[in-house]
Design an enzyme around this catalytic site. Structure first.
Site, PDB file in Angstrom:
ATOM      1  CE  LYS A   1      40.114  -6.306  47.841  1.00  0.00           C
ATOM      2  NZ  LYS A   1      41.317  -5.538  47.444  1.00  0.00           N
TER       3      LYS A   1
ATOM      4  CG  ASP B   1      42.584  -6.759  44.133  1.00  0.00           C
ATOM      5  OD1 ASP B   1      42.631  -6.641  42.897  1.00  0.00           O
ATOM      6  OD2 ASP B   1      42.217  -5.846  44.886  1.00  0.00           O
ATOM      7  CG  LEU B   2      48.403 -10.141  42.936  1.00  0.00           C
ATOM      8  CD1 LEU B   2      49.469 -11.192  42.646  1.00  0.00           C
ATOM      9  CD2 LEU B   2      48.897  -9.182  44.012  1.00  0.00           C
ATOM     10  CE  LYS B   3      42.464  -3.387  41.191  1.00  0.00           C
ATOM     11  NZ  LYS B   3      42.731  -3.716  42.595  1.00  0.00           N
TER      12      LYS B   3
ATOM     13  CG  ASP C   1      53.607  -7.381  31.077  1.00  0.00           C
ATOM     14  OD1 ASP C   1      53.961  -7.191  29.893  1.00  0.00           O
ATOM     15  OD2 ASP C   1      54.376  -7.246  32.038  1.00  0.00           O
TER      16      ASP C   1
ATOM     17  CB  THR D   1      36.048   3.492  41.052  1.00  0.00           C
ATOM     18  OG1 THR D   1      36.978   2.885  41.935  1.00  0.00           O
ATOM     19  CG2 THR D   1      34.953   2.511  40.708  1.00  0.00           C
TER      20      THR D   1
ATOM     21  NE  ARG E   1      38.322   1.704  54.500  1.00  0.00           N
ATOM     22  CZ  ARG E   1      38.379   2.762  53.726  1.00  0.00           C
ATOM     23  NH1 ARG E   1      38.965   3.867  54.145  1.00  0.00           N
ATOM     24  NH2 ARG E   1      37.849   2.715  52.513  1.00  0.00           N
TER      25      ARG E   1
HETATM   26  O1  C5P Z   1      37.548  -0.602  53.411  1.00  0.00           O
HETATM   27  P1  C5P Z   1      36.668  -0.709  52.184  1.00  0.00           P
HETATM   28  O2  C5P Z   1      35.393  -1.508  52.423  1.00  0.00           O
HETATM   29  O3  C5P Z   1      36.416   0.616  51.517  1.00  0.00           O
HETATM   30  O4  C5P Z   1      37.556  -1.601  51.193  1.00  0.00           O
HETATM   31  C1  C5P Z   1      37.151  -1.871  49.880  1.00  0.00           C
HETATM   32  C2  C5P Z   1      38.178  -2.729  49.189  1.00  0.00           C
HETATM   33  O5  C5P Z   1      37.814  -2.826  47.811  1.00  0.00           O
HETATM   34  C3  C5P Z   1      39.598  -2.176  49.215  1.00  0.00           C
HETATM   35  O6  C5P Z   1      40.510  -3.285  49.200  1.00  0.00           O
HETATM   36  C4  C5P Z   1      39.688  -1.400  47.919  1.00  0.00           C
HETATM   37  O7  C5P Z   1      40.985  -1.300  47.444  1.00  0.00           O
HETATM   38  C5  C5P Z   1      38.830  -2.267  46.995  1.00  0.00           C
HETATM   39  N1  C5P Z   1      38.268  -1.556  45.839  1.00  0.00           N
HETATM   40  C6  C5P Z   1      37.458  -0.450  45.962  1.00  0.00           C
HETATM   41  N2  C5P Z   1      36.966   0.178  44.847  1.00  0.00           N
HETATM   42  C7  C5P Z   1      37.268  -0.282  43.632  1.00  0.00           C
HETATM   43  C8  C5P Z   1      38.088  -1.390  43.478  1.00  0.00           C
HETATM   44  C9  C5P Z   1      38.584  -2.013  44.630  1.00  0.00           C
HETATM   45  O8  C5P Z   1      37.150  -0.033  47.069  1.00  0.00           O
HETATM   46  N3  C5P Z   1      36.759   0.307  42.594  1.00  0.00           N
END
Ligand code: C5P
Length: 232
Positions: free
Chosen positions: A32, A59-61, A64, A119, A211
């Site tokens: 991603k 993932d540019l969401k 518009d 979220t 992570r």
């Molecule tokens: O490091 P981690 O596993 O928390 O990363 C989760 C990824 O999913 C990040 O790129 C975060 O921006 C994305 N994300 C999220 N919760 C959401 C939407 C996207 O953690 N509701």
């Protein structure tokens, strides 16, 4: 629908991202790419990662007016990404135009996934600040149904919402779920987490993992563990 693990490459530069991907031996994870990296490096980073044999969720969401989104989606489609997304809050017409823009002359297109309610938006903010009535989970379902009716492939949601989204929109409607942690891992800033095995049980189609893989001493081993637990 094939289940897969998507690795969130939340790095600020092409150098850091490629250095991370160099740590993989034969595995070529679905990755991603988010706004930070894309705005820093532009479309070239997408081409570079594609050349290395990875699938890409861009993932540019987008959000518009329909015509603008359609034209932007046509550009992303030509970049040959495998999955991209937009905000369902832009409405059904915008989502339909997005699909038109994404569809290539041969009829193929990247998967298109909607973000429902972020979220980071609480019930208080949704009703008090945004003026949207009702309960937040109902808005999530409503947005998911709108996305399905526009012809989108699925939504990004919490693994906890995957089951109700499938109940409302059908088993073939894809759920892409972040918030995944190993049972013995650190949750960090994620509030509600699930293990890959739990996400599989609840019916997630794709898990987005950052992570736990990017910060692991051996990212390839962490990725393969995720695949073992989630895909089996
Ligand atoms: O490091 P981690 O596993 O928390 O990363 C989760 C990824 O999913 C990040 O790129 C975060 O921006 C994305 N994300 C999220 N919760 C959401 C939407 C996207 O953690 N509701």
């Amino acid at each position: 629908m094939g289940k897969d693990v998507i690795v969130a490459c939340d790095f600020a530069s092409a150098g850091k991202t490629l250095e991370f991907l160099d740590k993989f031996g034969s595995a070529r994870p679905f990755v991603k790419i988010g706004m930070e990296l894309y705005y820093a490096e532009g479309p070239e980073i997408v081409r570079k990662i594609k050349e290395r044999g990875h699938k890409i969720f861009l993932d540019l969401k987008l959000h518009d007016i329909p015509n603008t989104v359609k034209k932007a989606m046509a550009v992303l489609s030509r970049l040959d990404v495998d999955m991209t997304n937009l905000h369902a809050g832009g409405g059904v017409e915008m989502m339909k135009y997005a699909i038109e823009g994404l569809t290539r002359p041969d009829g193929t297109r990247p998967m298109l996934i909607a973000v429902t309610m972020l979220t980071s938006i609480s019930q208080e903010v949704m009703s008090g600040e945004l003026g949207i009535g009702g309960e937040l989970p109902n808005t999530v379902i409503r947005y998911a149904k709108n996305a399905a009716s526009a012809g989108l492939d699925g939504v990004v949601c919490s693994p906890l919402e995957a089951r109700v989204v499938h109940e409302a929109c059908g088993a073939g409607f894809v759920t892409v779920t972040p918030g995944v942690r190993f049972a013995d891992g650190d949750a960090g800033d994620q509030k509600r987490v699930m293990t890959p095995a739990e996400a599989r049980k609840i019916g997630s189609d794709y898990i987005v993992v950052g992570r736990p893989i990017t910060a692991a001493a051996d990212p390839e081993e962490a990725y393969l563990r995720c695949v073992r637990e989630f895909v089996g």
